[in-house]
Motif scaffolding. Structure first.
Motif, PDB file in Angstrom:
ATOM      1  N   ALA A   1      37.009 148.728  69.146  1.00 16.57           N
ATOM      2  CA  ALA A   1      36.815 150.061  68.571  1.00 16.57           C
ATOM      3  C   ALA A   1      35.441 150.248  67.932  1.00 16.57           C
ATOM      4  O   ALA A   1      35.106 151.367  67.528  1.00 16.57           O
ATOM      5  N   VAL A   2      34.639 149.173  67.803  1.00 14.64           N
ATOM      6  CA  VAL A   2      33.304 149.296  67.231  1.00 14.64           C
ATOM      7  C   VAL A   2      32.264 149.282  68.348  1.00 14.64           C
ATOM      8  O   VAL A   2      32.596 149.223  69.527  1.00 14.64           O
ATOM      9  N   GLY A   3      30.995 149.354  67.986  1.00 14.88           N
ATOM     10  CA  GLY A   3      29.937 149.303  68.986  1.00 14.88           C
ATOM     11  C   GLY A   3      29.366 150.670  69.290  1.00 14.88           C
ATOM     12  O   GLY A   3      29.032 151.445  68.389  1.00 14.88           O
ATOM     13  N   VAL A   4      29.284 151.005  70.572  1.00 17.54           N
ATOM     14  CA  VAL A   4      28.620 152.229  71.017  1.00 17.54           C
ATOM     15  C   VAL A   4      29.404 152.847  72.181  1.00 17.54           C
ATOM     16  O   VAL A   4      29.901 152.128  73.044  1.00 17.54           O
ATOM     17  N   SER A   5      29.505 154.175  72.180  1.00  9.02           N
ATOM     18  CA  SER A   5      30.019 154.917  73.336  1.00  9.02           C
ATOM     19  C   SER A   5      28.863 155.658  73.989  1.00  9.02           C
ATOM     20  O   SER A   5      28.054 156.287  73.306  1.00  9.02           O
ATOM     21  N   VAL A   6      28.777 155.565  75.308  1.00 12.38           N
ATOM     22  CA  VAL A   6      27.843 156.385  76.087  1.00 12.38           C
ATOM     23  C   VAL A   6      28.687 157.446  76.781  1.00 12.38           C
ATOM     24  O   VAL A   6      29.548 157.124  77.610  1.00 12.38           O
TER      25      VAL A   6
ATOM     26  N   ALA B   1      21.581 130.104  70.604  1.00 11.26           N
ATOM     27  CA  ALA B   1      22.094 131.110  71.540  1.00 11.26           C
ATOM     28  C   ALA B   1      20.974 131.858  72.249  1.00 11.26           C
ATOM     29  O   ALA B   1      19.920 132.141  71.669  1.00 11.26           O
ATOM     30  N   THR B   2      21.200 132.194  73.497  1.00 12.21           N
ATOM     31  CA  THR B   2      20.329 133.098  74.258  1.00 12.21           C
ATOM     32  C   THR B   2      21.091 134.354  74.675  1.00 12.21           C
ATOM     33  O   THR B   2      20.494 135.412  74.850  1.00 12.21           O
ATOM     34  N   VAL B   3      22.398 134.214  74.851  1.00 17.80           N
ATOM     35  CA  VAL B   3      23.278 135.344  75.117  1.00 17.80           C
ATOM     36  C   VAL B   3      24.411 135.278  74.104  1.00 17.80           C
ATOM     37  O   VAL B   3      24.997 134.210  73.895  1.00 17.80           O
ATOM     38  N   VAL B   4      24.708 136.401  73.451  1.00 23.33           N
ATOM     39  CA  VAL B   4      25.732 136.423  72.412  1.00 23.33           C
ATOM     40  C   VAL B   4      26.772 137.474  72.754  1.00 23.33           C
ATOM     41  O   VAL B   4      26.634 138.246  73.714  1.00 23.33           O
ATOM     42  N   ARG B   5      27.792 137.516  71.941  1.00 25.04           N
ATOM     43  CA  ARG B   5      28.896 138.430  72.202  1.00 25.04           C
ATOM     44  C   ARG B   5      28.891 139.568  71.191  1.00 25.04           C
ATOM     45  O   ARG B   5      29.018 139.366  69.996  1.00 25.04           O
ATOM     46  N   GLY B   6      28.700 140.770  71.688  1.00 22.36           N
ATOM     47  CA  GLY B   6      28.979 141.961  70.921  1.00 22.36           C
ATOM     48  C   GLY B   6      27.874 142.507  70.034  1.00 22.36           C
ATOM     49  O   GLY B   6      26.912 141.822  69.682  1.00 22.36           O
ATOM     50  N   THR B   7      28.059 143.774  69.674  1.00 22.49           N
ATOM     51  CA  THR B   7      27.249 144.439  68.655  1.00 22.49           C
ATOM     52  C   THR B   7      28.216 145.095  67.683  1.00 22.49           C
ATOM     53  O   THR B   7      29.161 145.776  68.086  1.00 22.49           O
ATOM     54  N   VAL B   8      28.001 144.885  66.377  1.00 27.31           N
ATOM     55  CA  VAL B   8      28.910 145.398  65.349  1.00 27.31           C
ATOM     56  C   VAL B   8      28.095 145.982  64.207  1.00 27.31           C
ATOM     57  O   VAL B   8      26.881 145.815  64.120  1.00 27.31           O
ATOM     58  N   GLY B   9      28.804 146.660  63.297  1.00 25.86           N
ATOM     59  CA  GLY B   9      28.127 147.248  62.145  1.00 25.86           C
ATOM     60  C   GLY B   9      27.135 148.324  62.559  1.00 25.86           C
ATOM     61  O   GLY B   9      26.121 148.520  61.892  1.00 25.86           O
ATOM     62  N   ASN B  10      27.436 149.040  63.654  1.00 26.12           N
ATOM     63  CA  ASN B  10      26.468 149.969  64.246  1.00 26.12           C
ATOM     64  C   ASN B  10      26.343 151.218  63.395  1.00 26.12           C
ATOM     65  O   ASN B  10      27.132 152.148  63.483  1.00 26.12           O
ATOM     66  N   CYS B  11      25.321 151.220  62.574  1.00 30.63           N
ATOM     67  CA  CYS B  11      25.118 152.286  61.601  1.00 30.63           C
ATOM     68  C   CYS B  11      24.278 153.386  62.229  1.00 30.63           C
ATOM     69  O   CYS B  11      24.701 154.056  63.142  1.00 30.63           O
ATOM     70  N   SER B  12      23.065 153.552  61.781  1.00 28.20           N
ATOM     71  CA  SER B  12      22.206 154.551  62.399  1.00 28.20           C
ATOM     72  C   SER B  12      21.435 153.901  63.545  1.00 28.20           C
ATOM     73  O   SER B  12      21.833 152.850  64.051  1.00 28.20           O
TER      74      SER B  12
ATOM     75  N   ASN C   1      27.261 155.728  67.881  1.00 22.30           N
ATOM     76  CA  ASN C   1      27.541 154.471  67.190  1.00 22.30           C
ATOM     77  C   ASN C   1      28.914 154.522  66.534  1.00 22.30           C
ATOM     78  O   ASN C   1      29.333 155.574  66.018  1.00 22.30           O
ATOM     79  N   HIS C   2      29.587 153.378  66.493  1.00 22.94           N
ATOM     80  CA  HIS C   2      30.870 153.244  65.800  1.00 22.94           C
ATOM     81  C   HIS C   2      30.728 152.092  64.807  1.00 22.94           C
ATOM     82  O   HIS C   2      30.734 150.927  65.189  1.00 22.94           O
ATOM     83  N   GLU C   3      30.604 152.445  63.526  1.00 24.70           N
ATOM     84  CA  GLU C   3      30.130 151.471  62.542  1.00 24.70           C
ATOM     85  C   GLU C   3      31.165 150.405  62.185  1.00 24.70           C
ATOM     86  O   GLU C   3      30.860 149.218  62.121  1.00 24.70           O
ATOM     87  N   TYR C   4      32.369 150.816  61.868  1.00 24.34           N
ATOM     88  CA  TYR C   4      33.412 149.850  61.478  1.00 24.34           C
ATOM     89  C   TYR C   4      34.766 150.526  61.630  1.00 24.34           C
ATOM     90  O   TYR C   4      34.848 151.709  61.973  1.00 24.34           O
TER      91      TYR C   4
ATOM     92  N   PHE D   1      35.713 154.068  66.876  1.00 21.16           N
ATOM     93  CA  PHE D   1      36.089 154.516  65.526  1.00 21.16           C
ATOM     94  C   PHE D   1      34.842 154.665  64.653  1.00 21.16           C
ATOM     95  O   PHE D   1      33.836 153.978  64.828  1.00 21.16           O
ATOM     96  N   ASN D   2      34.932 155.562  63.677  1.00 20.17           N
ATOM     97  CA  ASN D   2      33.901 155.762  62.655  1.00 20.17           C
ATOM     98  C   ASN D   2      32.512 155.990  63.249  1.00 20.17           C
ATOM     99  O   ASN D   2      31.609 155.150  63.183  1.00 20.17           O
ATOM    100  N   HIS D   3      32.349 157.188  63.767  1.00 22.52           N
ATOM    101  CA  HIS D   3      31.109 157.618  64.399  1.00 22.52           C
ATOM    102  C   HIS D   3      29.951 157.610  63.403  1.00 22.52           C
ATOM    103  O   HIS D   3      30.104 157.985  62.238  1.00 22.52           O
ATOM    104  N   ASP D   4      28.779 157.221  63.886  1.00 19.34           N
ATOM    105  CA  ASP D   4      27.574 157.284  63.055  1.00 19.34           C
ATOM    106  C   ASP D   4      26.443 157.885  63.884  1.00 19.34           C
ATOM    107  O   ASP D   4      26.541 159.011  64.347  1.00 19.34           O
ATOM    108  N   PHE D   5      25.360 157.130  64.107  1.00 16.66           N
ATOM    109  CA  PHE D   5      24.207 157.679  64.818  1.00 16.66           C
ATOM    110  C   PHE D   5      24.589 158.258  66.172  1.00 16.66           C
ATOM    111  O   PHE D   5      25.410 157.696  66.896  1.00 16.66           O
TER     112      PHE D   5
END
Length: 568
Positions: A163-168, A210-221, A136-139, A109-113
């Motif tokens: 629905a957030v994060g990144v699509s390849v 933490a050394t490994v975390v869960r997720g990427t969010v707020g993916n703007c540019s 990128n899917h910002e929010y 959702f909400n495409h960006d970069f």
């Protein structure tokens, strides 16, 4: 530790800006630029001036500057569609909810970069018709993702996290237009994907060990690296703590630059903590004279700062595996526009960081990990200049100058924003001094407001999209219409003059522009159409809705009709 604990004088930037607008600029005559911007602009008078000839490789060294756009500029509009000049066409590509992977994952959702990676890039190719796109899917808009804007259920929270994060996404230009095609590399990286922390904050108390975390969010540019990876930037991440209560979401694990390899699904994405934690808009990455990698970044908040990262290691074109570690270590700087210097944000080498105290007299930082985890507070503590919402930053392909969009700052009455540019000392991106000036000022006299994402073409022309959001009934609405895309010559008699190329649908931003390598296609995200809808029964937009429905969908569009890059 928050950014409000550091002492700062927000009016400093505005005194500097006033001075730049009224005296001779560091790179040229700013007064002359301001005078040119004050001239009335008749958009209908901007006629196309593209040369005939065969496309050439997009190498700025073979291309001369252009002083007029390759289109007839259009008027503002509030139509619920993509509006383009005569001779140009667009198609919906990769809308929200479109299945595109072997296991049925959908476009977020909400495409960006958008990143454009030719499928043959790692073999030295430059395909313009077959590529991996990263989106990128910002929010999310909870009204459209789940239909519930208040008390989210666990199922809805999970749907939002997916629905957030990144699509390849692999796409190919076929006879009847661009198509998504099957590929084992098609995948989603979302708020539940495991991501490794690298750099000084890894395993520190600043990230709760933490050394490994869960997720990427707020993916703007974001940005693309010379070695063919994506840098996705995490911007507005704090609000999810309440929205996703009970999900295990941890805000301290977000707000970084995350590196993803679109060509290698087995390569674990990496959060690059050496590049600092703040509201990242994008990264403009380049290689300095000595081979170190330099990245320019903005903190997208009112009265926040501009940053520069300089890697410790050096780029080696023939060693991609080594290059994928270059962003693990390096130095982070913040810009002081008062004296044109880059101030080092290093706890052991900058005593101001060791001496910084909060309102109760307690130390703000105890380690470099602390500095990086609250880079905004560190920047203000050492004298970084707070500016008017620094969003996108890009580097001129012919001159090497760095352009920064300062979107607006309603706290100080700056509703229209401006674009500035600076040149590094000795034309070296790793330098510690720079000179800056104003390139263009928003407002009725110039025809644009609230500059956001920027992109250059190889001629050195600047293309910009606007971000007129959450500004109420200010004067923008009287002249701007829907958010739009503009073209600016950067050289010649029309330098700094805005020509409107595209207008988006209602309530939407146009974001993440990127060119195919031959310059024949411009990919552009349409983010949050219909965002001001009160309910599913009272929609303000139906852009890109599925057949038989009216719910608007964020999407990527492919715009064609460009003549391609042509020799001077």
């Amino acid at each position: 530790m928050t950014n409000t604990q550091a002492k700062v004088e927000p009016s400093l930037w505005h005194r500097l800006l006033d001075r730049q607008l009224t005296r001779r600029g560091a790179l040229g005559t700013v007064a002359g630029t301001a005078a040119a911007l004050a001239l009335p602009i008749r958009f209908s008078e901007a006629q196309a001036a593209a040369n005939n000839g065969a496309p050439v490789a997009a190498d700025p060294k073979t291309l001369g500057p252009r002083t007029l756009p390759p289109f007839r500029a259009i008027e503002p509009t509030d139509a619920d569609t993509m509006t383009l000049p005569s001779g140009y066409r667009w198609q919906v590509l990769a809308p929200w909810g479109e299945p595109f992977t072997a296991d049925g994952r959908e476009i977020g959702f909400n495409h960006d970069f958008v990143g454009f990676f030719p499928v043959d890039l790692l073999e030295g190719g430059r395909s313009s018709t077959d590529a991996l796109l990263t989106i990128n899917h910002e929010y999310v808009n909870s009204l459209f993702v789940g239909g519930n804007t208040k008390d989210r259920t666990p199922a809805q929270i999970e749907a939002e996290m997916r629905a957030v994060g990144v699509s390849v996404v692999r796409v190919r230009r076929e006879k009847d237009g661009w198509k998504i095609v099957p590929d084992a590399r098609n995948r989603r990286i979302d708020a539940l994907t495991e991501i490794e922390l690298t750099g000084p904050a890894r395993g520190s108390a600043a990230v709760k060990g933490a050394t490994v975390v869960r997720g990427t969010v707020g993916n703007c540019s974001g940005g693309q690296t010379p070695w063919g990876t994506l840098l996705t930037c995490e911007e507005n991440v704090d609000g999810y703590t309440k929205a996703w209560a009970g999900s295990g979401y941890e805000a301290l694990h977000q707000g970084w630059v995350t590196e993803i390899d679109p060509f290698d699904p087995a390569w674990t994405p990496k959060k690059r903590t050496a590049m600092g934690r703040f509201r990242h808009e994008n990264v403009a990455l380049t290689v300095a004279k000595d081979g170190r990698v330099v990245g320019y970044m903005g903190d997208d908040m009112q009265d926040s700062c501009v940053y520069k990262f300089v890697s410790r290691g050096r780029y080696t074109p023939a060693n991609r595996n080594a290059n994928r570690d270059l962003l693990t270590e390096g130095d982070l700087y913040v810009a002081n526009f008062g004296n044109g210097t880059w101030l080092l944000l290093d706890y052991t080498r900058n005593k101001k960081l060791q001496e910084a105290k909060d309102a109760d007299g307690k130390p703000l930082f105890a380690s470099q990990a602390d500095v990086l985890a609250d880079a905004r507070a560190a920047a203000l503590a050492v004298g970084g200049t707070p500016v008017d919402r620094p969003e996108d930053i890009e580097i001129h392909p012919r001159t090497g100058e760095v352009y920064v969009s300062l979107t607006n700052n309603s706290k100080h009455g700056n509703y229209f924003g401006q674009i500035i540019k600076f040149r590094e000392d000795g034309d070296d991106w790793a330098a510690e001094k720079f000179l800056w000036e104003v390139f263009a000022v928003g407002g009725p006299q110039s025809g644009f407001a609230s500059p956001d994402n920027l992109i250059f073409d190889p001629y050195g022309n600047l293309w910009m999209v606007t971000d007129n959001s959450d500004l109420g009934s200010n004067p923008i609405k009287g002249f701007h219409g829907n958010n739009a895309m503009f073209f600016f010559p950067t050289e010649g008699p029309n330098a700094g003059r805005a020509y409107r190329f595209a207008v988006g649908p209602r309530d939407a931003e146009l974001t993440g522009p990127v060119w195919s390598h031959d310059g024949r296609t411009l990919f552009l995200s349409v983010q949050h159409p219909g965002e001001d809808s009160e309910s599913l029964e009272k929609l303000t937009s139906s852009f890109a809705a599925r057949p038989g429905t009216k719910i608007p969908r964020p999407t990527l569009v492919a715009i064609e009709g460009f003549p391609g890059w042509r020799s001077a």
